[in-house]
Motif scaffolding. Structure first.
Motif, PDB file in Angstrom:
ATOM      1  N   THR A   1       0.853  -1.197   0.000  1.00  0.00           N
ATOM      2  CA  THR A   1       0.000   0.000   0.000  1.00  0.00           C
ATOM      3  C   THR A   1       0.890   1.250   0.000  1.00  0.00           C
ATOM      4  N   PRO A   2       0.607   2.270  -0.801  1.00  0.00           N
ATOM      5  CA  PRO A   2      -0.521   2.454  -1.722  1.00  0.00           C
ATOM      6  C   PRO A   2      -0.106   2.196  -3.157  1.00  0.00           C
ATOM      7  N   LYS A   3       0.628   1.122  -3.389  1.00  0.00           N
ATOM      8  CA  LYS A   3       1.189   0.836  -4.700  1.00  0.00           C
ATOM      9  C   LYS A   3       0.187   0.083  -5.570  1.00  0.00           C
ATOM     10  N   SER A   4       0.688  -0.431  -6.704  1.00  0.00           N
ATOM     11  CA  SER A   4      -0.093  -1.249  -7.633  1.00  0.00           C
ATOM     12  C   SER A   4       0.869  -2.224  -8.286  1.00  0.00           C
TER      13      SER A   4
ATOM     14  N   GLY B   1      -4.525   1.060  -8.200  1.00  0.00           N
ATOM     15  CA  GLY B   1      -4.227   0.968  -9.617  1.00  0.00           C
ATOM     16  C   GLY B   1      -5.470   1.109 -10.461  1.00  0.00           C
ATOM     17  N   GLN B   2      -5.639   0.189 -11.394  1.00  0.00           N
ATOM     18  CA  GLN B   2      -6.749   0.244 -12.331  1.00  0.00           C
ATOM     19  C   GLN B   2      -7.898  -0.706 -11.971  1.00  0.00           C
ATOM     20  N   SER B   3      -7.851  -1.274 -10.778  1.00  0.00           N
ATOM     21  CA  SER B   3      -8.925  -2.171 -10.349  1.00  0.00           C
ATOM     22  C   SER B   3     -10.099  -1.377  -9.773  1.00  0.00           C
ATOM     23  N   ASP B   4     -11.216  -2.073  -9.572  1.00  0.00           N
ATOM     24  CA  ASP B   4     -12.403  -1.449  -9.007  1.00  0.00           C
ATOM     25  C   ASP B   4     -12.159  -1.008  -7.560  1.00  0.00           C
TER      26      ASP B   4
ATOM     27  N   ASP C   1       0.154   5.777  -8.707  1.00  0.00           N
ATOM     28  CA  ASP C   1      -0.296   4.848  -7.664  1.00  0.00           C
ATOM     29  C   ASP C   1      -0.907   5.596  -6.484  1.00  0.00           C
ATOM     30  N   ARG C   2      -0.245   6.640  -6.045  1.00  0.00           N
ATOM     31  CA  ARG C   2      -0.732   7.387  -4.894  1.00  0.00           C
ATOM     32  C   ARG C   2      -2.067   8.062  -5.201  1.00  0.00           C
ATOM     33  N   ALA C   3      -2.174   8.603  -6.405  1.00  0.00           N
ATOM     34  CA  ALA C   3      -3.423   9.275  -6.785  1.00  0.00           C
ATOM     35  C   ALA C   3      -4.572   8.277  -6.891  1.00  0.00           C
ATOM     36  N   GLN C   4      -4.313   7.120  -7.523  1.00  0.00           N
ATOM     37  CA  GLN C   4      -5.375   6.136  -7.722  1.00  0.00           C
ATOM     38  C   GLN C   4      -5.753   5.423  -6.429  1.00  0.00           C
ATOM     39  N   GLY C   5      -4.820   5.302  -5.493  1.00  0.00           N
ATOM     40  CA  GLY C   5      -5.104   4.569  -4.266  1.00  0.00           C
ATOM     41  C   GLY C   5      -5.458   5.427  -3.070  1.00  0.00           C
TER      42      GLY C   5
END
Length: 247
Positions: free
Chosen positions: A25-28, A54-57, A150-154
């Motif tokens: 966390t908060p990686k992908s 990442g790009q997951s739901d 990664d940080r923005a998406q997570g």
């Protein structure tokens, strides 16, 4: 891939016995960019973005490590990738432990990797250590574009995933692991005050082994990928392809 808790994005380089990589966390899955080509020389590597990252739901409500492990089991089923070797780093090592215990027929062996604070057996002490690290700003002038994404998406999932981490009984789960398990400790001098943990953790696991990378930290994926790949491949070559705990 559509799982019972949401869609999971994944990367899949290489051929051979499957090996799933579960990120911190908060990686992908982007965090495994350097490591994946090294492992893909011998494995069919499956690197998912766990739910919420990442790009997951997004994360489902009331998320737990068992919930995310269920989505990873679904992923392996859809991809016809079981039994798989499992590697988990930091949050990924809790998800990997839940996957290995609750869906043991899908796992041939497990590598539990993390800095010392991540694998402390005492639950309260581990939680305090994690909170202390999270509260410490991790600033670098050379932060990559992947890390920024990664940080923005997570960002929206960090609070919930740490809540699930604190609510996870790691010690009890590890004692139930039947599969061969390598405890890989990333030991930095900044965490010497905790004492080394790998041997104690491995002793709790019926088929546990311990390995410590001294002078390491949370950037091991970028700084020591060749050593990390060598340790992973050495272990998986000895234990892949069977879910029989006696082997």
């Amino acid at each position: 891939v559509k799982t019972r808790h949401g869609r999971v994005f994944y990367q899949e380089p290489g051929n051979g016995p499957p090996l799933i990589l579960l990120h911190a966390t908060p990686k992908s899955s982007r965090s495994y960019k350097t490591l994946m080509p090294l492992l893909a020389q011998q494995h069919r590597v499956i690197a998912p973005d766990t739910l919420g990252f990442g790009q997951s739901d997004p994360l489902p409500s009331g998320v737990s490590m068992a919930t995310i492990a269920e989505s990873m089991a679904d992923l392996l089923d859809v991809l016809n990738a079981a039994p798989s070797s499992v590697f988990g780093l930091h949050t990924g090592n809790k998800i990997g432990a839940a996957l290995t215990v609750n869906h043991s027929e899908r796992v041939s062996c497990f590598i539990l990797c993390g800095m010392t604070h991540s694998i402390i057996l005492d639950r309260a002490e581990r939680e305090t250590a994690i909170k202390s690290l999270v509260a410490t700003p991790f600033t670098r002038i050379d932060i990559s574009e992947d890390e920024k994404r990664d940080r923005a998406q997570g960002e929206a999932s960090v609070h919930a995933i740490y809540g699930a981490n604190y609510g996870f009984d790691l010690t009890y789960t590890l004692s139930r692991l039947a599969q061969p398990t390598l405890v890989l400790e990333l030991a930095t001098p900044l965490e010497n005050h905790y004492g080394r943990q790998a041997n104690a953790v491995a002793a709790l696991i019926p088929k546990g082994e311990a390995l410590t990378f001294e002078g390491s930290d949370r950037d091991a994926l970028e700084k020591r990928p060749e050593e990390l790949a060598a340790a992973i491949l050495s272990f998986t070559q000895n234990h892949q392809g069977s879910t029989d705990p006696s082997k």
